[in-house]
Design a protein around this motif. Structure first.
Motif, PDB file in Angstrom:
ATOM      1  N   TYR A  67     -28.082 -38.487  61.504  1.00  0.00           N
ATOM      2  CA  TYR A  67     -28.707 -39.712  61.031  1.00  0.00           C
ATOM      3  C   TYR A  67     -28.366 -39.943  59.558  1.00  0.00           C
ATOM      4  O   TYR A  67     -28.173 -38.994  58.810  1.00  0.00           O
ATOM      5  CB  TYR A  67     -30.232 -39.615  61.164  1.00  0.00           C
ATOM      6  CG  TYR A  67     -30.686 -39.359  62.577  1.00  0.00           C
ATOM      7  CD1 TYR A  67     -30.858 -40.406  63.458  1.00  0.00           C
ATOM      8  CD2 TYR A  67     -30.926 -38.068  63.034  1.00  0.00           C
ATOM      9  CE1 TYR A  67     -31.269 -40.181  64.767  1.00  0.00           C
ATOM     10  CE2 TYR A  67     -31.339 -37.828  64.341  1.00  0.00           C
ATOM     11  CZ  TYR A  67     -31.505 -38.893  65.198  1.00  0.00           C
ATOM     12  OH  TYR A  67     -31.905 -38.667  66.485  1.00  0.00           O
ATOM     13  N   ALA A  68     -28.343 -41.200  59.168  1.00  0.00           N
ATOM     14  CA  ALA A  68     -28.134 -41.562  57.773  1.00  0.00           C
ATOM     15  C   ALA A  68     -29.413 -42.195  57.237  1.00  0.00           C
ATOM     16  O   ALA A  68     -30.174 -42.825  57.990  1.00  0.00           O
ATOM     17  CB  ALA A  68     -26.978 -42.550  57.638  1.00  0.00           C
ATOM     18  N   ARG A  69     -29.645 -42.016  55.953  1.00  0.00           N
ATOM     19  CA  ARG A  69     -30.786 -42.674  55.311  1.00  0.00           C
ATOM     20  C   ARG A  69     -30.675 -44.174  55.564  1.00  0.00           C
ATOM     21  O   ARG A  69     -29.628 -44.778  55.370  1.00  0.00           O
ATOM     22  CB  ARG A  69     -30.772 -42.381  53.812  1.00  0.00           C
ATOM     23  CG  ARG A  69     -31.861 -43.127  53.044  1.00  0.00           C
ATOM     24  CD  ARG A  69     -31.970 -42.595  51.630  1.00  0.00           C
ATOM     25  NE  ARG A  69     -32.684 -43.484  50.745  1.00  0.00           N
ATOM     26  CZ  ARG A  69     -34.005 -43.614  50.705  1.00  0.00           C
ATOM     27  NH1 ARG A  69     -34.765 -42.898  51.514  1.00  0.00           N
ATOM     28  NH2 ARG A  69     -34.573 -44.453  49.853  1.00  0.00           N
ATOM     29  N   ASP A  88     -31.135 -45.608  58.593  1.00  0.00           N
ATOM     30  CA  ASP A  88     -30.906 -45.918  60.008  1.00  0.00           C
ATOM     31  C   ASP A  88     -32.206 -46.365  60.659  1.00  0.00           C
ATOM     32  O   ASP A  88     -33.266 -45.765  60.447  1.00  0.00           O
ATOM     33  CB  ASP A  88     -30.397 -44.694  60.777  1.00  0.00           C
ATOM     34  CG  ASP A  88     -28.923 -44.426  60.584  1.00  0.00           C
ATOM     35  OD1 ASP A  88     -28.232 -45.256  59.947  1.00  0.00           O
ATOM     36  OD2 ASP A  88     -28.456 -43.378  61.072  1.00  0.00           O
ATOM     37  N   LEU A 127     -34.513 -46.440  63.780  1.00  0.00           N
ATOM     38  CA  LEU A 127     -34.729 -45.531  64.910  1.00  0.00           C
ATOM     39  C   LEU A 127     -35.510 -46.246  66.004  1.00  0.00           C
ATOM     40  O   LEU A 127     -36.359 -47.092  65.719  1.00  0.00           O
ATOM     41  CB  LEU A 127     -35.512 -44.301  64.455  1.00  0.00           C
ATOM     42  CG  LEU A 127     -34.912 -43.510  63.298  1.00  0.00           C
ATOM     43  CD1 LEU A 127     -35.871 -42.417  62.863  1.00  0.00           C
ATOM     44  CD2 LEU A 127     -33.558 -42.950  63.676  1.00  0.00           C
ATOM     45  N   ALA A 156     -31.517 -42.528  67.619  1.00  0.00           N
ATOM     46  CA  ALA A 156     -30.690 -43.613  67.089  1.00  0.00           C
ATOM     47  C   ALA A 156     -30.948 -44.902  67.870  1.00  0.00           C
ATOM     48  O   ALA A 156     -31.154 -44.897  69.082  1.00  0.00           O
ATOM     49  CB  ALA A 156     -29.214 -43.236  67.182  1.00  0.00           C
ATOM     50  N   ILE A 185     -37.727 -46.305  60.268  1.00  0.00           N
ATOM     51  CA  ILE A 185     -36.534 -46.190  59.424  1.00  0.00           C
ATOM     52  C   ILE A 185     -36.397 -44.729  58.981  1.00  0.00           C
ATOM     53  O   ILE A 185     -37.367 -44.113  58.543  1.00  0.00           O
ATOM     54  CB  ILE A 185     -36.640 -47.084  58.165  1.00  0.00           C
ATOM     55  CG1 ILE A 185     -36.996 -48.537  58.515  1.00  0.00           C
ATOM     56  CG2 ILE A 185     -35.382 -46.985  57.313  1.00  0.00           C
ATOM     57  CD1 ILE A 185     -35.911 -49.353  59.104  1.00  0.00           C
ATOM     58  N   THR A 225     -30.567 -38.484  55.109  1.00  0.00           N
ATOM     59  CA  THR A 225     -29.275 -38.294  55.755  1.00  0.00           C
ATOM     60  C   THR A 225     -29.243 -36.828  56.158  1.00  0.00           C
ATOM     61  O   THR A 225     -29.362 -35.952  55.297  1.00  0.00           O
ATOM     62  CB  THR A 225     -28.112 -38.625  54.802  1.00  0.00           C
ATOM     63  OG1 THR A 225     -28.185 -40.022  54.482  1.00  0.00           O
ATOM     64  CG2 THR A 225     -26.775 -38.304  55.433  1.00  0.00           C
ATOM     65  N   VAL A 228     -29.984 -51.276  55.879  1.00  0.00           N
ATOM     66  CA  VAL A 228     -30.381 -50.485  57.048  1.00  0.00           C
ATOM     67  C   VAL A 228     -29.232 -50.357  58.042  1.00  0.00           C
ATOM     68  O   VAL A 228     -28.381 -51.238  58.148  1.00  0.00           O
ATOM     69  CB  VAL A 228     -31.631 -51.068  57.761  1.00  0.00           C
ATOM     70  CG1 VAL A 228     -32.840 -51.043  56.858  1.00  0.00           C
ATOM     71  CG2 VAL A 228     -31.374 -52.450  58.305  1.00  0.00           C
ATOM     72  N   GLY A 229     -29.222 -49.238  58.754  1.00  0.00           N
ATOM     73  CA  GLY A 229     -28.205 -48.990  59.774  1.00  0.00           C
ATOM     74  C   GLY A 229     -28.691 -49.432  61.139  1.00  0.00           C
ATOM     75  O   GLY A 229     -29.721 -48.963  61.615  1.00  0.00           O
ATOM     76  N   ASN A 261     -26.645 -49.434  63.973  1.00  0.00           N
ATOM     77  CA  ASN A 261     -25.900 -48.777  65.044  1.00  0.00           C
ATOM     78  C   ASN A 261     -25.249 -49.784  65.990  1.00  0.00           C
ATOM     79  O   ASN A 261     -25.193 -49.571  67.201  1.00  0.00           O
ATOM     80  CB  ASN A 261     -26.819 -47.817  65.804  1.00  0.00           C
ATOM     81  CG  ASN A 261     -26.059 -46.789  66.616  1.00  0.00           C
ATOM     82  OD1 ASN A 261     -24.956 -46.396  66.257  1.00  0.00           O
ATOM     83  ND2 ASN A 261     -26.653 -46.355  67.713  1.00  0.00           N
ATOM     84  N   THR A 283     -33.790 -57.006  66.358  1.00  0.00           N
ATOM     85  CA  THR A 283     -34.293 -55.781  65.731  1.00  0.00           C
ATOM     86  C   THR A 283     -35.355 -56.140  64.700  1.00  0.00           C
ATOM     87  O   THR A 283     -36.405 -55.486  64.633  1.00  0.00           O
ATOM     88  CB  THR A 283     -33.144 -54.988  65.085  1.00  0.00           C
ATOM     89  OG1 THR A 283     -32.173 -54.684  66.094  1.00  0.00           O
ATOM     90  CG2 THR A 283     -33.641 -53.702  64.456  1.00  0.00           C
TER      91      THR A 283
END
Length: 121
Positions: free
Chosen positions: A37-39, A41, A43, A54, A64, A68, A90-91, A93, A100
């Motif tokens: 996971y990345a900071r 992301d 969830l 993810a 969130i 990371t 934000v990630g 994916n 979202t």
């Protein structure tokens, strides 16, 4: 500048100069599925197990990731569950932003575009 994760007793410093969030945030300890996971992301939650992983389905967006990291096994970690977050950081994916945002706003997480000052004419 670093600070401890808000609302957490974790001794894991978080870099706060990345524009991920603004203002007051809240975190909650939740079980995170093994993975990388990345900071920032987003969830999603599996409601059958109450486990986060993810993001794959916008409607399941729930929290969130503040760190990371790579988890070799499921682990209880504090994640961001409330606050205002920068939608450009934000990630997702590969998941669409609009649905979202809708799912997260119903849970107290607001994804917003940070404003920029206009160029001087």
């Amino acid at each position: 500048m670093v600070q401890q994760l808000a609302g957490s007793s974790l001794i894991n410093p978080v870099d706060i100069d990345d524009d991920l969030y603004s203002g007051h945030i809240r975190s909650n300890p939740m079980t995170i599925a093994a993975g990388t996971y990345a900071r920032g992301d987003v969830l999603e939650i599996d409601t059958a197990t109450d486990k986060l992983s993810a993001l794959v389905t916008a409607a399941k967006a729930f929290a969130i990731m503040p760190f990371t990291l790579t988890l070799a096994a499921d682990q209880l970690l504090a994640v961001y569950t409330d606050g205002d977050f920068n939608e450009e950081v934000v990630g997702l994916n590969g998941v669409a932003l609009a649905p979202t945002k809708t799912a997260l706003s119903g849970r107290g997480i607001n994804l917003r575009k940070w404003g920029a000052a206009p160029d001087a004419a």
